[in-house]
Design an enzyme around this catalytic site. Sequence first.
Site, PDB file in Angstrom:
ATOM      1  N   CYS A 187       0.713  -1.251   0.080  1.00 10.87           N
ATOM      2  CA  CYS A 187       0.094  -0.080   0.078  1.00 10.87           C
ATOM      3  C   CYS A 187       0.776   1.396  -0.095  1.00 10.87           C
ATOM      4  O   CYS A 187       1.464   1.509   0.909  1.00 10.87           O
ATOM      5  CB  CYS A 187      -1.062   0.049   1.147  1.00 10.87           C
ATOM      6  SG  CYS A 187      -1.585   1.527   1.676  1.00 10.87           S
TER       7      CYS A 187
ATOM      8  N   CYS B 207      -0.072   3.714   2.707  1.00 10.86           N
ATOM      9  CA  CYS B 207       0.589   3.261   3.978  1.00 10.86           C
ATOM     10  C   CYS B 207       2.053   3.399   4.319  1.00 10.86           C
ATOM     11  O   CYS B 207       2.313   3.799   5.410  1.00 10.86           O
ATOM     12  CB  CYS B 207       0.407   1.844   4.237  1.00 10.86           C
ATOM     13  SG  CYS B 207      -1.164   1.175   3.767  1.00 10.86           S
TER      14      CYS B 207
END
Length: 103
Positions: free
Chosen positions: A28, A31
């Site tokens: 991600c 993230c």
Amino acid sequence: MVDAITDKNFDEETKNGVVLTDFWATWCGPCKMQSPVVDELAKERQDVKFTKMDVDQNQDTAKALGIMAIPTLLVKKDGKIVDRITGYTPKAKLDQILNQYTD
């Protein structure tokens, strides 16, 4: 310090005080942007416990909490969910959110 937690110890690790859990995954992009922000706040704030959970390795908790997008930051106070923030959140905004739940 940010503690890595799992499905098995999530409830135990997040039951006391104000706890922020960063739900993330290795693939991600946002993230990867959020993680250093959480790490910085963890060094600066002693009044909040910071944890992180890899949703790919711990799917049960993410599913039970209805986490459909990551990063999702979950704030619990004394075991109860008090806030949920989805998507990248800048440090100043996250600090402001946490101030609502600390004395």
